[in-house]
Scaffold this motif. Structure first.
Motif, short mmCIF file in Angstrom:
data_model
loop_
_atom_site.label_atom_id
_atom_site.label_comp_id
_atom_site.label_asym_id
_atom_site.label_seq_id
_atom_site.Cartn_x
_atom_site.Cartn_y
_atom_site.Cartn_z
N LYS A 64 124.47 41.44 -13.60
CA LYS A 64 125.54 40.59 -14.12
C LYS A 64 126.11 41.19 -15.40
O LYS A 64 125.37 41.62 -16.29
CB LYS A 64 125.00 39.19 -14.39
CG LYS A 64 124.84 38.34 -13.15
CD LYS A 64 124.37 36.92 -13.50
CE LYS A 64 124.26 36.08 -12.25
NZ LYS A 64 123.77 34.70 -12.56
N GLY A 65 127.44 41.20 -15.47
CA GLY A 65 128.11 41.75 -16.64
C GLY A 65 128.34 43.24 -16.56
O GLY A 65 129.08 43.80 -17.38
N ARG A 66 127.70 43.90 -15.59
CA ARG A 66 127.87 45.36 -15.45
C ARG A 66 128.54 45.73 -14.12
O ARG A 66 129.30 46.70 -14.06
CB ARG A 66 126.51 46.05 -15.52
CG ARG A 66 125.77 45.83 -16.83
CD ARG A 66 124.52 46.71 -16.91
NE ARG A 66 123.55 46.41 -15.88
CZ ARG A 66 123.09 47.30 -15.01
NH1 ARG A 66 123.51 48.57 -15.05
NH2 ARG A 66 122.18 46.95 -14.10
N PHE A 67 128.24 44.99 -13.07
CA PHE A 67 128.78 45.29 -11.74
C PHE A 67 129.81 44.22 -11.36
O PHE A 67 129.65 43.04 -11.70
CB PHE A 67 127.68 45.28 -10.69
CG PHE A 67 126.68 46.41 -10.78
CD1 PHE A 67 126.65 47.27 -11.87
CD2 PHE A 67 125.77 46.62 -9.76
CE1 PHE A 67 125.72 48.30 -11.95
CE2 PHE A 67 124.83 47.64 -9.82
CZ PHE A 67 124.81 48.47 -10.92
N THR A 68 130.82 44.63 -10.61
CA THR A 68 131.83 43.71 -10.12
C THR A 68 132.08 43.99 -8.64
O THR A 68 132.37 45.13 -8.26
CB THR A 68 133.14 43.85 -10.89
OG1 THR A 68 132.91 43.62 -12.29
CG2 THR A 68 134.17 42.84 -10.38
N ILE A 69 132.00 42.94 -7.84
CA ILE A 69 132.28 43.06 -6.42
C ILE A 69 133.67 42.51 -6.16
O ILE A 69 134.10 41.53 -6.78
CB ILE A 69 131.24 42.32 -5.55
CG1 ILE A 69 131.42 42.66 -4.07
CG2 ILE A 69 131.27 40.82 -5.79
CD1 ILE A 69 130.28 42.17 -3.19
N SER A 70 134.39 43.17 -5.25
CA SER A 70 135.71 42.69 -4.88
C SER A 70 135.94 42.96 -3.39
O SER A 70 135.35 43.89 -2.83
CB SER A 70 136.80 43.36 -5.71
OG SER A 70 136.76 44.78 -5.56
N ARG A 71 136.77 42.13 -2.80
CA ARG A 71 137.05 42.25 -1.37
C ARG A 71 138.54 42.31 -1.11
O ARG A 71 139.32 41.63 -1.77
CB ARG A 71 136.48 41.05 -0.60
CG ARG A 71 135.07 41.19 -0.14
CD ARG A 71 134.76 40.14 0.90
NE ARG A 71 135.57 40.33 2.11
CZ ARG A 71 135.70 39.43 3.06
NH1 ARG A 71 135.10 38.27 2.95
NH2 ARG A 71 136.43 39.67 4.13
N ILE A 72 138.90 43.16 -0.16
CA ILE A 72 140.25 43.18 0.37
C ILE A 72 140.14 42.62 1.77
O ILE A 72 139.74 43.31 2.71
CB ILE A 72 140.84 44.60 0.40
CG1 ILE A 72 140.74 45.24 -0.99
CG2 ILE A 72 142.28 44.56 0.89
CD1 ILE A 72 141.51 44.51 -2.06
N THR A 73 140.46 41.33 1.92
CA THR A 73 140.16 40.67 3.19
C THR A 73 141.01 41.21 4.34
O THR A 73 140.55 41.30 5.47
CB THR A 73 140.37 39.17 3.06
OG1 THR A 73 141.71 38.93 2.59
CG2 THR A 73 139.41 38.57 2.06
N SER A 74 142.24 41.61 4.04
CA SER A 74 143.11 42.09 5.12
C SER A 74 142.59 43.38 5.72
O SER A 74 142.83 43.67 6.90
CB SER A 74 144.53 42.28 4.60
OG SER A 74 144.54 43.24 3.56
N GLY A 75 141.87 44.17 4.93
CA GLY A 75 141.36 45.44 5.42
C GLY A 75 139.88 45.45 5.66
O GLY A 75 139.30 46.50 5.92
N ASN A 76 139.25 44.29 5.59
CA ASN A 76 137.79 44.20 5.80
C ASN A 76 137.05 45.20 4.92
O ASN A 76 136.15 45.90 5.38
CB ASN A 76 137.43 44.42 7.26
CG ASN A 76 137.92 43.30 8.15
OD1 ASN A 76 138.21 42.21 7.69
ND2 ASN A 76 138.01 43.58 9.44
N THR A 77 137.45 45.27 3.67
CA THR A 77 136.88 46.24 2.74
C THR A 77 136.23 45.53 1.56
O THR A 77 136.76 44.52 1.08
CB THR A 77 137.99 47.18 2.22
OG1 THR A 77 138.63 47.80 3.32
CG2 THR A 77 137.41 48.24 1.30
N VAL A 78 135.11 46.08 1.11
CA VAL A 78 134.46 45.54 -0.07
C VAL A 78 134.14 46.70 -1.02
O VAL A 78 133.81 47.80 -0.58
CB VAL A 78 133.16 44.77 0.30
CG1 VAL A 78 132.12 45.68 0.92
CG2 VAL A 78 132.61 44.03 -0.91
#
Length: 120
Positions: A64-78
């Protein structure tokens, strides 16, 4: 058949940054969540971060505070942006997708893993 293709691992010095990416493809009906797990030397696989299709995020306390997760739902990408890396982050990182391949059939799917080594 579902495939998860990971990229972005490697060797980095302590305090450095890396970004991992994962693309899910194949016979996907609906994705429930995508995330990242890791398994360090002599350790069990553990959750690093996850993102649900409903917009909820979950992180291990250690990142927490160091890593960030993000998703691009249209491209099924994380993506997993990892900053301020520490030696204890050294592990093989696995992409995970929990999803349906038909209206009633769901499962957990895994990538092959990408190694991250944090060392000076």
């Amino acid at each position: 058949q579902v495939q998860l293709e990971e990229s972005g691992g490697g060797l980095v010095q302590p305090g450095g940054s890396l970004e991992l990416s994962c693309v899910a493809s194949g016979s996907i009906f609906r994705i429930v969540a995508m995330g990242w797990y890791r398994q360090g030397p002599g350790k069990e696989r553990e959750l690093v971060a996850s993102a649900t299709s409903g917009g909820s995020y979950n992180y291990a306390e250690s990142v927490k505070g160091r890593f960030t997760i993000s998703r691009i739902t249209s491209g099924n990408t994380v993506y997993l942006q990892m900053n301020s890396l520490k030696s204890e982050d050294t592990a093989v990182y696995y992409c995970n997708m929990r999803g349906y391949v038909s209206p009633l059939q769901w499962d957990d799917y895994w990538g092959q893993g990408t190694p991250v080594s944090v060392s000076s």
